[in-house]
Structures are given as structure tokens and as C-alpha cells.
Design a protein around this motif. Structure first.
Motif, PDB file in Angstrom:
ATOM      1  N   SER A 305       0.808  -1.222   0.000  1.00  6.98           N
ATOM      2  CA  SER A 305       0.000   0.000   0.000  1.00  6.98           C
ATOM      3  C   SER A 305       0.839   1.270   0.000  1.00  6.98           C
ATOM      4  O   SER A 305       0.361   2.342  -0.330  1.00  6.98           O
ATOM      5  CB  SER A 305      -0.911   0.008   1.231  1.00  6.98           C
ATOM      6  OG  SER A 305      -0.132   0.081   2.413  1.00  6.98           O
ATOM      7  N   GLY A 306       2.101   1.165   0.412  1.00  5.88           N
ATOM      8  CA  GLY A 306       2.949   2.344   0.546  1.00  5.88           C
ATOM      9  C   GLY A 306       3.517   2.492   1.941  1.00  5.88           C
ATOM     10  O   GLY A 306       4.411   3.306   2.174  1.00  5.88           O
ATOM     11  N   GLY A 307       3.004   1.717   2.898  1.00  7.21           N
ATOM     12  CA  GLY A 307       3.577   1.690   4.243  1.00  7.21           C
ATOM     13  C   GLY A 307       4.862   0.875   4.243  1.00  7.21           C
ATOM     14  O   GLY A 307       5.281   0.326   3.226  1.00  7.21           O
ATOM     15  N   ASN A 344      -1.900  -1.919   9.014  1.00  4.73           N
ATOM     16  CA  ASN A 344      -1.585  -2.913  10.036  1.00  4.73           C
ATOM     17  C   ASN A 344      -1.861  -4.340   9.564  1.00  4.73           C
ATOM     18  O   ASN A 344      -1.132  -5.269   9.905  1.00  4.73           O
ATOM     19  CB  ASN A 344      -2.375  -2.629  11.310  1.00  4.73           C
ATOM     20  CG  ASN A 344      -1.803  -1.483  12.118  1.00  4.73           C
ATOM     21  OD1 ASN A 344      -0.635  -1.132  11.950  1.00  4.73           O
ATOM     22  ND2 ASN A 344      -2.607  -0.883  12.971  1.00  4.73           N
ATOM     23  N   LEU A 345      -2.928  -4.523   8.791  1.00  2.00           N
ATOM     24  CA  LEU A 345      -3.238  -5.857   8.272  1.00  2.00           C
ATOM     25  C   LEU A 345      -2.146  -6.347   7.324  1.00  2.00           C
ATOM     26  O   LEU A 345      -1.728  -7.509   7.373  1.00  2.00           O
ATOM     27  CB  LEU A 345      -4.595  -5.844   7.564  1.00  2.00           C
ATOM     28  CG  LEU A 345      -5.827  -5.710   8.471  1.00  2.00           C
ATOM     29  CD1 LEU A 345      -7.081  -5.506   7.629  1.00  2.00           C
ATOM     30  CD2 LEU A 345      -5.986  -6.950   9.353  1.00  2.00           C
ATOM     31  N   GLU A 346      -1.685  -5.446   6.452  1.00  2.00           N
ATOM     32  CA  GLU A 346      -0.573  -5.801   5.564  1.00  2.00           C
ATOM     33  C   GLU A 346       0.697  -6.077   6.372  1.00  2.00           C
ATOM     34  O   GLU A 346       1.446  -7.013   6.088  1.00  2.00           O
ATOM     35  CB  GLU A 346      -0.305  -4.676   4.569  1.00  2.00           C
ATOM     36  CG  GLU A 346      -1.346  -4.535   3.484  1.00  2.00           C
ATOM     37  CD  GLU A 346      -0.983  -3.462   2.466  1.00  2.00           C
ATOM     38  OE1 GLU A 346      -1.707  -3.315   1.470  1.00  2.00           O
ATOM     39  OE2 GLU A 346       0.042  -2.778   2.665  1.00  2.00           O
ATOM     40  N   LYS A 382      -5.914 -11.483  14.517  1.00  2.00           N
ATOM     41  CA  LYS A 382      -6.352 -12.700  13.827  1.00  2.00           C
ATOM     42  C   LYS A 382      -5.488 -12.945  12.588  1.00  2.00           C
ATOM     43  O   LYS A 382      -5.103 -14.092  12.306  1.00  2.00           O
ATOM     44  CB  LYS A 382      -7.824 -12.563  13.432  1.00  2.00           C
ATOM     45  CG  LYS A 382      -8.389 -13.804  12.741  1.00  2.00           C
ATOM     46  CD  LYS A 382      -9.865 -13.617  12.400  1.00  2.00           C
ATOM     47  CE  LYS A 382     -10.412 -14.852  11.687  1.00  2.00           C
ATOM     48  NZ  LYS A 382     -11.851 -14.676  11.336  1.00  2.00           N
ATOM     49  N   THR A 383      -5.191 -11.884  11.832  1.00  2.00           N
ATOM     50  CA  THR A 383      -4.326 -12.014  10.649  1.00  2.00           C
ATOM     51  C   THR A 383      -2.929 -12.479  11.050  1.00  2.00           C
ATOM     52  O   THR A 383      -2.324 -13.322  10.384  1.00  2.00           O
ATOM     53  CB  THR A 383      -4.243 -10.665   9.907  1.00  2.00           C
ATOM     54  OG1 THR A 383      -5.550 -10.275   9.488  1.00  2.00           O
ATOM     55  CG2 THR A 383      -3.329 -10.765   8.692  1.00  2.00           C
TER      56      THR A 383
END
Length: 601
Positions: A305-307, A344-346, A382-383
């Protein structure tokens, strides 16, 4: 989850890469292995060198060196540079109850009653020597196979907890049909889908290995090895060979033959899944493994995403920091919470991938970006847990704290690729920072005042230091050098290059100003030399500068020829800087003419 193993071996190093891809199992490609399968990601990389071969799993006949009651441990000589560490919890003796730490009511024999200095015992390495610590040892010997682990000193039947409850029960029923005359048996995660006949075929093989091990122990004088764990490729493929395993591609004939021999004995149905690489060029380069290896040396990992993540290594733990970077959300209605959650998910998925790729162990802290909603925190956790489910190494994760931190541990058995491929920097001693040139120059100025006081007869000094440190003395109008000379009443000249260590200081000559200047000034008025114009002059518009081992040559009207080599005539030369003009066209050539000289910039 499809799994593909690549094995690359040469004289000095064996490299194994585990590739994973979502999707259904496919048959191995027919014919020679000369094409790259797409859709796979590099999940794990292992290196093994002659000088750093892992000893985890090896069995030794050792001799107790000393017993430390305060640590409830013994140090055992197993023939290596450092003694191994054996804790009381890892002592197993027939018919003897050992007092375990923090368990029960304290009954049982203490370590000082079980082991004495000079006593010979059989131990297995469960953790390689890491940093300043010796190998971690256990007296409970475990002999691993493809589906089972046999422990001669153990008892009963165990099943991996990583398997689902239904599969665990099925395997328990399957193994009950097999006679286990002695010892203990653990069914591994790789046994998922295995049949009773598969387990029954492997158990006699493990018993035979245990018998061979027992005979070697009886014949060996301590300290010495009695059993060596399989080579790296065999270990990796043995541990992941399940219904998900598709193919192992090997670029070395000897390793290919060794793997075929292993599968012939333990899993004949998988022999066809081992294939020899016959493609052109390097197999690791074709699959971009070399690029993944290089990435493990960087502390920054970019997210789609760019993070990005920043991984910092410390003595006691590893910290992974999550940053949003250039990602500011998508669409006109993008909200901060949604942007943070997506990052955060990525990050959760990529953090686990990096833990596996770099084989990071010990205490790990992941600093996620703070999220306001509990459901978003739960989704990230969870991820993270889902990604850790693919990791074969034992992990333990704590809930996300109010500060957005996730604390976890990951079993550390051997050095990761980063530790194997690198060494501590001799300049920074592994700190990652060094003293700046300004700091060093200030320190040198103090030392030079002391040197000047010890040599009252000298008028001037010729110093050899790094040219970047010299620039701190002569730059910004030379205020630091002027102040030093005013304080000491001495003159200071410099010579040196950027190749010198920044903390290098050597007095080459102490004498009169004329003596030192004669040696220190590299040019004389009227000389013609070749120089490379590297940058514009800081104060004189239109002029350019050439640097020769820290000595500055200011070239008049050279601003339009920056980046080129030109012949110049020295008009005046001082101790720190010379002034020159470009020789008119016609004398300007690749070789200096009569009266000139070639100079390396």
C-alpha cells in the motif's frame, strides 16, 4: 498451501529455499526442470556452510565438566570450543524422578545428586551455540523420521498439537495398530494424511537407528559425537514433506542422489517429486532467491500500500515498527482508522513472512499503528495468528496491548541467514553508528594541543588524517584550524585520503615551517596537471573544484566543465588549497605533455 523446495549446492555452501503458493496441488512438471513455476513466494531460506554447519539434532557422548547448583544446570564437555548447557528439566534417567523447576512439591533428586564432574552421559543438542552461549543440551534423545519422532528414553504416544482434533484422533487410532515395544513415539505435523502402513513402515527404521546409536555410545570415548543429524536439504524436506509438498528441485547431482536415496527408504511415493535442475544459468537467480537473500540485510521492508516496516535487532529482543509511509488512504471518503487498519493488516502478514525468511527468534515486539476500535485490533491479531499458522517454528503470541504492541516469542534453534552472511562492523562494533567527522575533529584538536605542548621546539606539524576530517579543520573559513594555531602558536599541515579510518591520526613530520611546507604542499606554481572537476566552487560563481586526497584545487571558470578531466596550470599553492586556470585547448589531452604530470582525483 503448495510448497516447492529449491536446493542449491556448491563446494563452500548449501542453500535451501522454501517457496509457498496458495492453490491446489499440481503434479510436478514433466520432463527436465528447465522452467520456473510462477505464483510462488519465498517463505524460508536456510544456509549451511562448512564453517557454520548446524549441530542441532546431533548426539554426543559427553563428560560433565561442572555442576552449578544455583543454576540447576550442568556444563558438559562435548568436544566443542564451549561446553554445552544441560538444565535439570532436560535430565532423563531411567527410574529416577528429577526435581523439575517450578513443578510439583519439590520432590525428587536435585541435580547435584544426579550428575557429578567427570561423569559420562549421552546428550543431544537442541539449540546451536548462539553468540556467547554454548549449545543447549538434553538427555532425552529424539530420533526424527518423516512422520514420527522416536525417543528411546520416552514412553507413551504423543500427537502434534498443530494438527486438527479430528486428524489427531485418526492418527491415534492408526498408530494403535502398530506395536511399540519400548520408548516413546510422537506423531509429527507432517503425518497429516498418513496411513497406518506409512507409520508402520517408518517405526522399524527408527528403532534400527536407535540400536546403531546405542552401539556407538558403548564404543565411543567421551567427549565425541556419536550421531550426526541429516544434511540441511534432507532435514528441510523431511520436515515439510506432506500432502502440500509438490516438488524439490536440486541443482547438484550429489544432493539429488542423496535426496532420492532418502525418499526411497522413507517415502517411495515421493521419489518422483525430486527433480534435477537442467535450466540455463543459476536456479536461485531464476527464482529470484538471491534478491530475497539480499533483502534480509535491509532493515526496511516496503508494504504494497505504501507503508513499510523497520526491523531493529537488539541483544535481548527484535523490534518491528509499522509505519504508514506514503499510504494516506484511497478515495475521497478515506478515514484515518481505515487507513491505519489496512496498513496494520498488511504489516501483520509481512512481519510473519520476515520472521520466517530471516529466521528471527527470541522475544519479538511488533509496534502496530494505534487503532481506536477493538474490532480492528482483533482483525489484525487474527491475521497475525493466521500467518503464524504457516510457520513450523514454535511461537507464542500475547494480545495487543493498549499501546498497540504485540509481544511474542519464537523458538531460536540456529543462526538465521543474516547472522550467517554478516559480521559485526569493526568500525562501529555492531552498534550501527560511528562518531561524526566533526566529533573526531574536535577530539583531534584537543590531542594536537597536547602534542604541541610536548614539542616546544617544533614550529609546524604534518598530520596524516582522513580527508573528510581535514575538511572540518579547513572548512567554513578555517575557523577551527585558525583557533588551534592561535592557541598553540604552531602551524599544522595535512595529508591523507578518504581511505584512511576516520579516527586515524599520525604525526608524519615535526620541524620548521619551511621543512613541513616543502613536503606538505603537493604542487608548485607553474606546474600543469590533469584533474577531474567534481563540484562547483562554494563561494566563487563560475569556478569549479577538484579534490586530490583532500587537497582542494580551485579552477577558475571551470563551472561549465564539471564532471570532465582537464589540464590546469597551478597559479598559486597554499597548504590547504591551490588556485589554477584551465590550460587553453590544444594542450588539453588525455596524456600530460612536457612539464605536466598525471594526477588521480
Amino acid at each position: 498451501m503448495r510448497k516447492h523446495v529449491l536446493v542449491s549446492s556448491d563446494l563452500a555452501e548449501t542453500r535451501v529455499a522454501l517457496l509457498e503458493a496458495d492453490g491446489t496441488i499440481q503434479e510436478p512438471p514433466a520432463g527436465p526442470a528447465n522452467r520456473v513455476q510462477t505464483g510462488f513466494k519465498v517463505a524460508e531460506i536456510y544456509l549451511e556452510r562448512r564453517s557454520t554447519r548446524s549441530i542441532a539434532g546431533n548426539v554426543y557422548k559427553g563428560k560433565v565438566d561442572n555442576v552449578v547448583t544455583g543454576l540447576e544446570a550442568a556444563f558438559v564437555d562435548i568436544g566443542l570450543e564451549k561446553n554445552g548447557f544441560l538444565h535439570v528439566d532436560d535430565i532423563v534417567m531411567p527410574g529416577v524422578e528429577v526435581q523439575k523447576r517450578g513443578r510439583g512439591t519439590g520432590k525428587g533428586s536435585k541435580i547435584s545428586e544426579l550428575l557429578k564432574p567427570g561423569q559420562e552421559i549421552t546428550v543431544q543438542v537442541v539449540k546451536d551455540p548462539l553468540k556467547s552461549k554454548g549449545a543447549r543440551l538434553s538427555m532425552e534423545i529424539a530420533i526424527p523420521g518423516r512422520f514420527l519422532v522416536f525417543s528411546p528414553q520416552g514412553e507413551g504416544l504423543g500427537v502434534s498439537r498443530r494438527l486438527e482434533d479430528r486428524e489427531r484422533e485418526r492418527l491415534r487410532r492408526a498408530v494403535k495398530k502398530i506395536e511399540v515395544p519400548s520408548g516413546g513415539v510422537i506423531i509429527r505435523t507432517a503425518a497429516h494424511g498418513a496411513k497406518a502402513e506409512d507409520l508402520g513402515r517408518e517405526l522399524p527404521y527408527l528403532y534400527k537407528l536407535a540400536e546403531v546409536l546405542e552401539n556407538r555410545v558403548a564404543e565411543t570415548t567421551a567427549p565425541a559425537p556419536v550421531f550426526q543429524e541429516a544434511d540441511l536439504p534432507v532435514r528441510v524436506i523431511r520436515d515439510i514433506a506432506s500432502e502440500d509438498f509438490e516438488v524439490a528441485t536440486v541443482d547438484d547431482q550429489k544432493q539429488y542422489d542423496r535426496l532420492v536415496s532418502f525418499f526411497t527408504r522413507t517415502a517411495p511415493e515421493l521419489v518422483d517429486r525430486v527433480q534435477l535442475w537442467e535450466g540455463e544459468g543459476s536456479m536461485f537467480e531464476a527464482y529470484k532467491i538471491d534478491k530475497a537473500l539480499d533483502s534480509t540485510l535491509s532493515n526496511r521492508i516496503d508494504l504494497p500500500s505504501g507503508g513499510y516496516l523497520v526491523i531493529d535487532y537488539a541483544e535481548a529482543l527484535t523490534v518491528i515498527d509499522v509505519n504508514s509511509g506514503s499510504f494516506v488512504g484511497r478515495g475521497r471518503g478515506a478515514r484515518l482508522e481505515d487507513t491505519i487498519t489496512k496498513t496494520n493488516l498488511e504489516a501483520a502478514d509481512e512481519a510473519v513472512r520476515q520472521l520466517r525468511l530471516r529466521d528471527i527468534g527470541g522475544i519479538i515486539v511488533i509496534d502496530f499503528i494505534d487503532m481506536a476500535r477493538a474490532r480492528n485490533r482483533d482483525a489484525v491479531l487474527k491475521t497475525l495468528r493466521s500467518a503464524l499458522g504457516k510457520d513450523r517454528t514454535k511461537t507464542f503470541v500475547v494480545e495487543i496491548s493498549p499501546l498497540g504492541l504485540v509481544e511474542m516469542t519464537r523458538q531460536n534453534v540456529t543462526d538465521g541467514v543474516r547472522e550467517i552472511m554478516t559480521r559485526h562492523c569493526k568500525v562501529c562494533n555492531g552498534e550501527g553508528v560511528v562518531r561524526s567527522e566533526e566529533t573526531i575533529a574536535i577530539d583531534f584538536a584537543r590531542q594536537l594541543r597536547e602534542i604541541a605542548a610536548k614539542h616546544p621546539e617544533a614550529e609546524a606539524f604534518l598530520l596524516q588524517i582522513n580527508s573528510r576530517v581535514t575538511a572540518e579543520f579547513t572548512g567554513q573559513g578555517g575557523w577551527m584550524l585558525a583557533g588551534l594555531e592561535q592557541t598553540t602558536g604552531k602551524r599544522f599541515f595535512f595529508e591523507g585520503s578518504e581511505g584512511l579510518p576516520t579516527d586515524h591520526l599520525d604525526v608524519l613530520l615535526a620541524g620548521t615551517v619551511a621543512e613541513v611546507e616543502e613536503r606538505a604542499v603537493p604542487f608548485r606554481a607553474g606546474e600543469e596537471v590533469f584533474v577531474e572537476l567534481t563540484e562547483p566552487h562554494m563561494f566563487k560563481a563560475g569556478d569549479a573544484v577538484a579534490k586530490i586526497d583532500g587537497y582542494i584545487v580551485a579552477v577558475k571558470d571551470g563551472g561549465g566543465r564539471i564532471g570532465s578531466r582537464v589540464m590546469v596550470r597551478i597559479e598559486s599553492a597554499g597548504r590547504n588549497e591551490a588556485e589554477a586556470v584551465i590550460v587553453p585547448s590544444g594542450a588539453d589531452s588525455e596524456q600530460a605533455g612536457v612539464g605536466g604530470r598525471e594526477t588521480v582525483s
